[in-house]
Design an enzyme around this catalytic site. Structure first.
Site, PDB file in Angstrom:
ATOM      1  N   CYS A   1      25.608 -36.226  -1.774  1.00  0.00           N
ATOM      2  CA  CYS A   1      24.432 -36.853  -2.355  1.00  0.00           C
ATOM      3  C   CYS A   1      24.438 -36.594  -3.858  1.00  0.00           C
ATOM      4  O   CYS A   1      25.204 -35.806  -4.369  1.00  0.00           O
ATOM      5  CB  CYS A   1      23.172 -36.274  -1.738  1.00  0.00           C
TER       6      CYS A   1
ATOM      7  N   CYS B   1      19.441 -35.686  -3.386  1.00  0.00           N
ATOM      8  CA  CYS B   1      19.623 -34.581  -2.443  1.00  0.00           C
ATOM      9  C   CYS B   1      18.442 -33.624  -2.534  1.00  0.00           C
ATOM     10  O   CYS B   1      17.906 -33.380  -3.601  1.00  0.00           O
ATOM     11  CB  CYS B   1      20.959 -33.872  -2.634  1.00  0.00           C
TER      12      CYS B   1
ATOM     13  N   CYS C   1      23.619 -34.094   5.035  1.00  0.00           N
ATOM     14  CA  CYS C   1      23.715 -35.465   4.507  1.00  0.00           C
ATOM     15  C   CYS C   1      22.477 -36.217   4.965  1.00  0.00           C
ATOM     16  O   CYS C   1      21.640 -35.663   5.675  1.00  0.00           O
ATOM     17  CB  CYS C   1      25.016 -36.157   4.869  1.00  0.00           C
TER      18      CYS C   1
END
Ligand code: SF4
Ligand code: SF4
Length: 218
Positions: free
Chosen positions: A170, A174, A96
């Site tokens: 995400c 991402c 993350c």
């Protein structure tokens, strides 16, 4: 079984806006200058469960191989078991942004509940100097794990090359991390919310860890 979840474009509907190509960070699409439309060139890069390009498409031209059964393939997200080629146990990276909350919880629960099947790591794209204190407190209360003692904040470059990458939630931002299999768990970040929200997220992570464990048993 090879990977079976990736986008399929209905070219009769596609208007060539390239929104799908522009938003995907995983090299799945490439524009085809002759057609004036994008092509799917790297299905393996697609993050299972992401659905990002489908959301961006203004004309509903994208669906996913395996989602609707119309392509008659042997694939079901829940029972799908990816083939991972590696020495020893697969390395799973939970990702993350800040590696401060959701991915740290996943690393902790992965180590506790699935270390017989895979190795767990977590990392972020930016670094915070501490793990979220509410996450630390609740994971200690519920599972008896002291994340402050056992874990630290890490960047993606600090962890070994993963075989499996799990994005916590995400979408367009991402990062593209090479791996043999990827998932996006789509979890909301509970940072700054109450204990109830945290516990919902923690229990979802536990559920997902157990499902992933089942998928990766060899
Ligand atoms: S990773 Fe997401 S945006 Fe890229 S092709 Fe797959 S579903 Fe679409
Ligand atoms: S977003 Fe939809 S319409 Fe635009 S290029 Fe992709 S498939 Fe075609």
């Amino acid at each position: 079984m090879s990977k079976g979840w990736y986008p399929v474009i209905d070219f009769d509907k596609c208007v060539g806006c390239m929104a799908c190509n522009d938003m995907c960070r995983h090299g799945v699409y490439k524009p085809d200058p002759e057609m004036g439309k994008p092509k799917v060139v790297y299905g393996n890069g697609c993050v299972n469960g992401c659905h990002g390009c489908e959301r961006e498409c203004p004309v509903g031209a994208i669906h996913y191989l395996g989602d609707d059964g119309t392509l008659d393939i042997d694939y079901d997200y829940e029972s799908y078991r990816p083939e991972i080629l590696c020495e020893g146990k697969p390395k799973v990276a939970f990702i993350c942004v800040h590696n401060s909350c959701r991915s740290q919880i996943a690393e902790a629960l992965g180590k506790k509940m699935a270390s017989d099947v895979f190795e767990s790591f977590s990392a972020g794209t930016e670094l915070k100097d501490h793990i979220n204190p509410d996450a630390v407190r609740l994971v200690k209360e519920v599972y008896g794990i002291d994340m402050e003692k056992e874990q630290c904040n890490k960047l993606i470059s600090d962890i070994p090359q993963p075989d499996v990458v799990v994005f916590m939630g995400c979408n367009v931002s991402c990062p593209n991390i090479p791996s043999q299999y990827t998932e996006n768990w789509g979890l909301d970040d509970p940072s700054g919310k109450g204990d109830e929200d945290f516990l919902v997220t923690i229990h979802l992570i536990e559920e997902n860890i157990l499902k992933l464990r089942q998928k990766l048993i060899r």
